[in-house]
Structure formats: structure tokens, C-alpha cells
Scaffold this motif. Structure first.
Motif, PDB file in Angstrom:
ATOM      1  N   TYR A  37       0.832  -1.212   0.000  1.00 13.85           N
ATOM      2  CA  TYR A  37       0.000   0.000   0.000  1.00 13.85           C
ATOM      3  C   TYR A  37       0.864   1.258   0.000  1.00 13.85           C
ATOM      4  O   TYR A  37       1.944   1.283   0.585  1.00 13.85           O
ATOM      5  CB  TYR A  37      -0.894   0.018   1.246  1.00 13.85           C
ATOM      6  N   GLY A  38       0.356   2.329  -0.630  1.00 15.57           N
ATOM      7  CA  GLY A  38       0.956   3.661  -0.533  1.00 15.57           C
ATOM      8  C   GLY A  38       2.212   3.831  -1.372  1.00 15.57           C
ATOM      9  O   GLY A  38       2.589   2.945  -2.153  1.00 15.57           O
TER      10      GLY A  38
ATOM     11  N   LEU B 297      -3.216   6.941  -2.013  1.00 12.71           N
ATOM     12  CA  LEU B 297      -3.548   6.583  -0.620  1.00 12.71           C
ATOM     13  C   LEU B 297      -3.743   7.825   0.244  1.00 12.71           C
ATOM     14  O   LEU B 297      -4.741   7.927   0.968  1.00 12.71           O
ATOM     15  CB  LEU B 297      -2.462   5.671  -0.029  1.00 12.71           C
ATOM     16  N   ALA B 298      -2.810   8.782   0.152  1.00  7.83           N
ATOM     17  CA  ALA B 298      -2.890   9.972   1.003  1.00  7.83           C
ATOM     18  C   ALA B 298      -4.142  10.785   0.666  1.00  7.83           C
ATOM     19  O   ALA B 298      -4.855  11.244   1.579  1.00  7.83           O
ATOM     20  CB  ALA B 298      -1.626  10.824   0.831  1.00  7.83           C
TER      21      ALA B 298
ATOM     22  N   PRO C 283      -3.813   7.377   6.625  1.00  7.80           N
ATOM     23  CA  PRO C 283      -3.489   6.347   5.631  1.00  7.80           C
ATOM     24  C   PRO C 283      -3.504   4.940   6.231  1.00  7.80           C
ATOM     25  O   PRO C 283      -4.009   4.010   5.603  1.00  7.80           O
ATOM     26  CB  PRO C 283      -2.087   6.749   5.158  1.00  7.80           C
ATOM     27  N   ASP C 284      -2.996   4.794   7.445  1.00  6.69           N
ATOM     28  CA  ASP C 284      -2.998   3.461   8.068  1.00  6.69           C
ATOM     29  C   ASP C 284      -4.414   2.950   8.298  1.00  6.69           C
ATOM     30  O   ASP C 284      -4.695   1.747   8.144  1.00  6.69           O
ATOM     31  CB  ASP C 284      -2.237   3.490   9.405  1.00  6.69           C
TER      32      ASP C 284
ATOM     33  N   LEU D  58      -4.712   2.500  -4.379  1.00  2.00           N
ATOM     34  CA  LEU D  58      -4.287   2.373  -2.980  1.00  2.00           C
ATOM     35  C   LEU D  58      -2.980   1.615  -2.850  1.00  2.00           C
ATOM     36  O   LEU D  58      -2.230   1.822  -1.894  1.00  2.00           O
ATOM     37  CB  LEU D  58      -5.353   1.616  -2.167  1.00  2.00           C
ATOM     38  N   GLY D  59      -2.711   0.699  -3.763  1.00  2.00           N
ATOM     39  CA  GLY D  59      -1.513  -0.123  -3.637  1.00  2.00           C
ATOM     40  C   GLY D  59      -1.331  -0.972  -4.877  1.00  2.00           C
ATOM     41  O   GLY D  59      -2.009  -0.757  -5.887  1.00  2.00           O
TER      42      GLY D  59
END
Lengths: 240, 328
Positions: free
Chosen positions: A107-108, A115-116, A126-127, A197-198
Motif C-alpha cells: 500500500y501507498g 492513498l494519502a 493512511p494506516d 491504494l496499492g
């Protein structure tokens, strides 16, 4: 055997002169989608080889091609009669495929450039976005768009966002993305308007393989966060 | 072996498409103009689903390193064999060392080059069609490039000596033309969701083929087609010839490289026998549409299949006439 389940309200439509389509209410609803795949399963054994079924979220298309040595002018009518008979009879509830497929996702960062922005738009960290995406009960409704591309329902409603205003010209294969109440995984480098997202190192589509698609309708999908080092290691090995 | 001296902008192997895999998101691909593709095959005695080379707008230059029997159908790009003009729609004998080139475009968008025996490439998911975007099938999953070498499946080498053109009574095999006759439409699933104005516009006004048109879809420019009210649709199956309308109101006709499903409302579909005509349109061409019925579309489709089978029988008999067997 338990009593058959009635099909949702349906309409029988034509899609050009070589296709019939059964349309249930146009919605993303697991009950409707189960009916689509149940109808496909009931119809499939009786279908001649010149036909193909395309199940979608809430509709089922039956495409056919002419067969020189066996011309039946009433073919469309007999198919239509058969469909009406199956639809009237209802279906036996069958569990989904029962398969749970684990998809590792980094992810990210460069792997998930949105994601951000998604976190900001949803008012989450984000987590927290990663945790909610990974914990969502994803289910494959259909494959479409590009070879092997899974449309997944079940996304945590806290992550539902409209598509990006401007689609990207190219999204890398393996990108795990969300839009509205859905998740998807890009199987080819292709244009795309979903939020990235990833990315997974797994190949979702391998044309030469006996079963070319990693996922099939009814599968449950579990996304498992991995690190960039984990991504590199998996991508280097036989990811499948 | 056939060597590609220059590839042309988009020359790819196509057959009648990859069927049975749309449920996995794999589009059928295949020849854009299936009629011309099948004519090319029947002219050289091939099965109708053998691969042909689909040539777009500008031809490639090819060198035949072996004798062959070829046929070119569809668009007229003024083909020449060793600088001699060749006729479209009739088989042509090629000797080893010959060079096939194309020149100015006279009409159409796509020509089909069949070679007796067929191009020898391994089928992927039951088809030799090139899936250009996904990069598999056909010749290495891509359009031809300079230096490529195409091999040909072995075929019976004996067949009748050929007159330079079709015998009397053999039907002409002209390139299907997008106009001036209107393309015929069946109403689509969401026809009734469009405004009366939109319905009248589609059937009454002219639409121009936009330059962003390709094997995936023909984008048309013209009077905008509006829904009565916004529609919230989930993705549904689509077919060759489906006319879908995105929010900007400019229709898109889905063609051979279409995706398997789509979420835009479907106002209509182009009837099957008119798809080859549309496939031969180029950007800037003007199209008109008229309403057809399912019964008419199915009758025309059945009639076309019968015509094709009759032509195939006649050509097979012609190529296999015993009294005039000769070797290549």
C-alpha cells in the motif's frame, strides 16, 4: 433438496440480433449477483458450443454465432423459452465457490499514489484506510473491463468515493484500486479512473495458463499488506 | 515464409475472434470486417476462420520467400505485385521472391490478405486473433514490425490454373461502404431512457467518425444524445455494434476490440450485416442511421450466411476442378 429460491424480477432483452440478455434490477447486491451466477450455472450444461455466457453484476448475456452445418432459425425463440422456464423454476441456493484468495498488496508510496488523497477525502489516516480496505469482506461479483479484472464488492462504506475527476492515461498492472463501493485490480497497464491504494505482485491474468484468471466470480478476496521489500521478493519469484 | 519489409501503421493477424472467454473479461477481438475477412479466406480455399492479415489504411510491403496463393479483399489500397496492379476479390498466384506492396487508398479502411493454408501461429484460447492491448495471440501478441517473418501452414499445392479475374456470374466482392445508404439500428436496452429529441437526432441527423476511433470503438461526433433523467447503471454485457452514450452525449459504437462489459446507457445497436460497412469507415466519414427491426436484422443475417456458404462451395469446386489441376 430445499425449496427453490425465486429469481429477482427479470426482463428478457435483446442485445443486437445474436445475443439475449436477462436483466435483473440494476444494482450491486450479492443476492442479485448470486441469482445471475445460478442462472448461468443452470443454463450452461444445455448450451451448444457456439454460445457463450457473460455474467455481470445483475445481468446475464447469452451470445451466439452462426453454425454453418446446423442452422436453426428458431434458435433465439427456443433459447428464450428455455430461459423463461429456468427463470420460472427458481434456483437452488448454492454456496459461493468457497475459495478465499489471499492477495498481497504493497500500500501507498509509488505503489498506491492515491492513498494519502483517499485518506484526506475520507477523514482517516493512511494506516486506517489500509486497515479498513484489508478488513473489508471483498467478494468477486464479475470479471470484465480487461482480461481477468475482478469487480469486488464489500468495500467498507467509509472508503466510498466517486471516481477521479480525470482518469489516468495509464495505470500499472497489479494496481489495487477503489471507486464508489467497489474495489478492483488492474490486470494490464491500462487507462483508469479509480483511486490507486496499492499494488500486488501477483499476475491476475496469464493467457497461456490452463485457467488464465487468478480469480473467479464468487471468490472471497483477502488483501494482506506487504512491504516494498516483500513486493520485490514476490515479484522476483514465481508470484503465482 | 513471408518477410515484412515494412509493416504499415497497423497490420495484425485476425480471425473470427476469441469466443468463450468474455466471462473472464477477455474480449473477442477478431476481424473488424468479418465479411471481407471470410471472402478472402474462401477465395483461397481456407476455412473461414483461418487467420488473415488485417491491413489498416496504408499497406505493408511483404516479400514472399515461397510460392503462395493469396487473395485481398475489403479496402482498396491499390495493391501491386512486383509493381503490377492486382485485382481485389480474386485469388492470385505468387512466385517465390515476389514483393507485394500497397499504394494510394481508393476506398475503405481495412484490407484483408489471406494466404492459402493460413498463417501459422499458435492459437491462444482457441483463436489466432491478436489481442493488441493485452498483448497475446496472433503474431507475438502485437501488430507486425519490420523484419517479422510469417510462416504459412502447409496446404494442398495443387489447384486449378486461375484466370486473371472472376468468371462471368461470379459476384463482385466490393469493399463494404459506410454510405450513402444509412446504417440500420435496433433499439438498445436504454432506448426508452433517452429523450424523444435524442431518438430523433440519432435516426435523422448525420454523425461524423471522430479521429479517436479505433478497433475498440468508433466515436461519433454530432448532435448530443441526452437521457430524460440521469441513470445509475452497473456494468452490463455489450456486443459488437452496441451504441453506447457516455455523459457527453456523443455516441460510441463498440467494435471488434471492445471490452466485455460497459456501464454507459445503450441507445441502439448496429445490425450485424451493416457492421462490415461501419468497419470500413475512416475518421471524417459521415454516417446516417435508420431504424430496423429484429426480424429484418435476423433475416438479413441468415441470408448473408447462406450467400457466404454458396460462394464457398462454388469457389471450392472451382479451385478443385480435376481437369485443370496444376502445381504452383
Amino acid at each position: 433438496m430445499s425449496a427453490p429460491v425465486p429469481y429477482p424480477a427479470w426482463r428478457l432483452e435483446t442485445l443486437g440480433e445474436r445475443c439475449l440478455m436477462v436483466a435483473f434490477p440494476s444494482t450491486v447486491d450479492p443476492a442479485v449477483n448470486v441469482a445471475v451466477h445460478a442462472l448461468a450455472a443452470a443454463l450452461e450444461p444445455a448450451l451448444p458450443a457456439n454460445c457463450e455466457l457473460v455474467p455481470a453484476f445483475s445481468s446475464l448475456a447469452i451470445h451466439w454465432r452462426p453454425v454453418p452445418e446446423r442452422d436453426d432459425p428458431d434458435w433465439a425463440n427456443s433459447l428464450s423459452t428455455q430461459l423463461q422456464r429456468l427463470l420460472a423454476a427458481g434456483y437452488q441456493t448454492t454456496a459461493d465457490s468457497g475459495r478465499e484468495v489471499t492477495i498481497p498488496v504493497c500500500y501507498g508510496g509509488d505503489y498506491g499514489p492515491d492513498l494519502a488523497a483517499v485518506a484526506a477525502a475520507c477523514g482517516l489516516t493512511p494506516d486506517a484506510v489500509i486497515a479498513r480496505h484489508a478488513a473489508s469482506p471483498h467478494r468477486v461479483y464479475m470479471l470484465g473491463f480487461t482480461p481477468g479484472f475482478p469487480y469486488l464488492g464489500g468495500l467498507d462504506p467509509a472508503l466510498a468515493l466517486p471516481r477521479r475527476a480525470t482518469p489516468r492515461v495509464s495505470v500499472p498492472a497489479g494496481s489495487v484500486a477503489i471507486a464508489r463501493e467497489q474495489s478492483g485490480i488492474y490486470t494490464l497497464d491500462s487507462p483508469g479512473g479509480w483511486h490507486l491504494l496499492g499494488r500486488t505482485p501477483l499476475a491476475l491474468f496469464t493467457p497461456q495458463a490452463a485457467s488464465p484468471c487468478l480469480l473467479r466470480p464468487g471468490d472471497r478476496v483477502r488483501f494482506v499488506p506487504i512491504t516494498p521489500a516483500g513486493f520485490t521478493a514476490l515479484a522476483a519469484g514465481d508470484a503465482r | 515464409m513471408i518477410e515484412v519489409l515494412s509493416p504499415g501503421p497497423l497490420s495484425s493477424l485476425q480471425d473470427l475472434g476469441r469466443h468463450g472467454f468474455q466471462r473472464y473479461g477477455v474480449g473477442p477481438a477478431g476481424a473488424m470486417d468479418e465479411w471481407s475477412h471470410r471472402l478472402a479466406n474462401l477465395l483461397v480455399g481456407n476455412a473461414l476462420d483461418a487467420a488473415t492479415l488485417e491491413i489498416t489504411l496504408l499497406g505493408p510491403t511483404l516479400r514472399f520467400h515461397q510460392p503462395a496463393l493469396i487473395a485481398i479483399t475489403g479496402a482498396d489500397f491499390t495493391p501491386r505485385l512486383d509493381e503490377q496492379p492486382v485485382a481485389l476479390g480474386w485469388p492470385l498466384r505468387v512466385v517465390a521472391g515476389s514483393q507485394l506492396a500497397f499504394g494510394r487508398r481508393r476506398c475503405g479502411a481495412r484490407a484483408y490478405l489471406a494466404v492459402r493454408g493460413g498463417y501459422a501461429v499458435a492459437p491462444v484460447m482457441g483463436s489466432r486473433s491478436t489481442a493488441l492491448r493485452a498483448g497475446f495471440g496472433g503474431f507475438e501478441g502485437r501488430a507486425l514490425r519490420k523484419g517479422d517473418r510469417l510462416t504459412v501452414e502447409p496446404a494442398r499445392e495443387r489447384y486449378a490454373p486461375l484466370p486473371p479475374g472472376p468468371p462471368a456470374g461470379f459476384p463482385p466482392m466490393d469493399c463494404p461502404s459506410p454510405g450513402p445508404a444509412p446504417l440500420r439500428l435496433l433499439p438498445g436496452q436504454q432506448w426508452a431512457a433517452f429523450s424523444t429529441t435524442a431518438q430523433q437526432r440519432l435516426l435523422g441527423e448525420a454523425y461524423v467518425v471522430h479521429r479517436n476511433s479505433d478497433r475498440m470503438g468508433y466515436r461519433l461526433s454530432g448532435p448530443a444524445l441526452a437521457l430524460v433523467a440521469p441513470l445509475d447503471m452497473v456494468s452490463e454485457p455489450v456486443a459488437f455494434g452496441t451504441v453506447q452514450v457516455p455523459p457527453d452525449g456523443q455516441p460510441i459504437v463498440l467494435m471488434a476490440d471492445r471490452q466485455t462489459t460497459g456501464g454507459y446507457p445503450k441507445i441502439a445497436s448496429v445490425i450485424g450485416v451493416d457492421l462490415p460497412r461501419l468497419a470500413q469507415a475512416i475518421p471524417g466519414d459521415t454516417l446516417c442511421f435508420t431504424a430496423s427491426t429484429l426480424a429484418e436484422a435476423r433475416a438479413l443475417d441468415a441470408e448473408r450466411e447462406l450467400t457466404l456458404r454458396r460462394l464457398q462451395r462454388e469457389m471450392t469446386e472451382f479451385l478443385e476442378t480435376d481437369e485443370c489441376h496444376a502445381s504452383i
